[in-house]
Scaffold this active site. Structure first.
Site, PDB file in Angstrom:
ATOM      1  N   HIS A  95      13.250  12.312  49.818  1.00 17.04           N
ATOM      2  CA  HIS A  95      14.075  13.496  49.602  1.00 17.04           C
ATOM      3  C   HIS A  95      13.195  14.741  49.569  1.00 17.04           C
ATOM      4  O   HIS A  95      12.073  14.715  49.074  1.00 17.04           O
ATOM      5  CB  HIS A  95      14.843  13.376  48.291  1.00 17.04           C
ATOM      6  CG  HIS A  95      15.846  12.271  48.297  1.00 17.04           C
ATOM      7  ND1 HIS A  95      17.001  12.322  49.046  1.00 17.04           N
ATOM      8  CD2 HIS A  95      15.863  11.081  47.667  1.00 17.04           C
ATOM      9  CE1 HIS A  95      17.683  11.214  48.858  1.00 17.04           C
ATOM     10  NE2 HIS A  95      17.014  10.434  48.034  1.00 17.04           N
ATOM     11  N   THR A 142      -0.938  10.978  50.802  1.00 18.88           N
ATOM     12  CA  THR A 142      -0.001  12.034  51.161  1.00 18.88           C
ATOM     13  C   THR A 142      -0.379  12.729  52.469  1.00 18.88           C
ATOM     14  O   THR A 142       0.414  13.489  53.001  1.00 18.88           O
ATOM     15  CB  THR A 142       0.060  13.099  50.046  1.00 18.88           C
ATOM     16  OG1 THR A 142      -1.244  13.658  49.877  1.00 18.88           O
ATOM     17  CG2 THR A 142       0.535  12.495  48.735  1.00 18.88           C
ATOM     18  N   LYS A 143      -1.618  12.473  52.957  1.00 20.75           N
ATOM     19  CA  LYS A 143      -2.116  13.103  54.190  1.00 20.75           C
ATOM     20  C   LYS A 143      -2.800  12.050  55.053  1.00 20.75           C
ATOM     21  O   LYS A 143      -3.181  10.983  54.570  1.00 20.75           O
ATOM     22  CB  LYS A 143      -3.136  14.197  53.851  1.00 20.75           C
ATOM     23  CG  LYS A 143      -2.584  15.346  53.060  1.00 20.75           C
ATOM     24  CD  LYS A 143      -3.621  16.438  52.906  1.00 20.75           C
ATOM     25  CE  LYS A 143      -4.507  16.117  51.717  1.00 20.75           C
ATOM     26  NZ  LYS A 143      -5.396  17.193  51.320  1.00 20.75           N
TER      27      LYS A 143
END
Length: 174
Positions: A95, A142-143
């Site tokens: 989300h 996250t990367k």
């Protein structure tokens, strides 16, 4: 209403398939009924949770451990000779907390050849895990992770480099 029942039955079937004791029967059902692109020689341990298996591709020689969650909603590609330890979570959709109504947002995830995702790490949407890289236990990625890089922590940061000669293995042979 009928659609909700059909979706429920679909995922109930997947859950039952995940519990089958025979890897060969499990793999045959996943390929034939659910459309999972699982190369010969890949091993998918039991008690997994798959979302949109028809959008997941798992390469030759790859091992996926117990209780892993693989999300194919936006596309998930796992290369050859990848070691995915138990309880790893890979998400392609989440989300967007910045927008009203929390709409879905995400992107495909790619795990390149010879990578190792250690126990209970989490890979978030849109990430590429480079060839031969390692994600430490419990890390949250996250990367993108560069090839031959070792990352760990929350969020994951670079902690080491991996020598190229360390890539001479096939997890499925163990």
């Amino acid at each position: 209403m009928l659609r909700a029942y059909a979706v429920g039955l679909y995922y109930l079937g997947l859950r039952l398939t995940a519990s089958l004791p025979s890897m060969h029967l499990r793999n045959a059902i996943l390929r034939g009924i659910y459309g999972l692109k699982l190369d010969r020689g890949a091993i998918l341990m039991g008690r997994f949770d798959l979302r949109r298996p028809q959008r997941i591709r798992i390469g030759r020689g790859t091992v996926v451990g117990d209780r892993c969650e693989l999300d194919g909603r936006e596309g998930l590609t796992i290369g050859q000779n990848v070691n995915i330890s138990s309880e790893v979570k890979i998400y392609t959709l989440q989300h967007d907390y910045r927008r009203p109504g929390l709409p879905n947002s995400g992107g495909p995830v790619t795990v390149e050849d010879y990578a190792w995702l250690s126990t209970r790490c989490t890979i978030l949407p849109g990430v590429t895990i480079g060839r031969g890289s390692v994600v430490a236990a419990g890390a949250v990625v996250t990367k993108d992770v560069a090839p031959l890089t070792v990352v760990g922590g929350i969020p994951a940061i670079v902690i080491a480099q991996r020598p190229p000669e360390a890539l001479d293995y096939c997890p499925a042979d163990y």
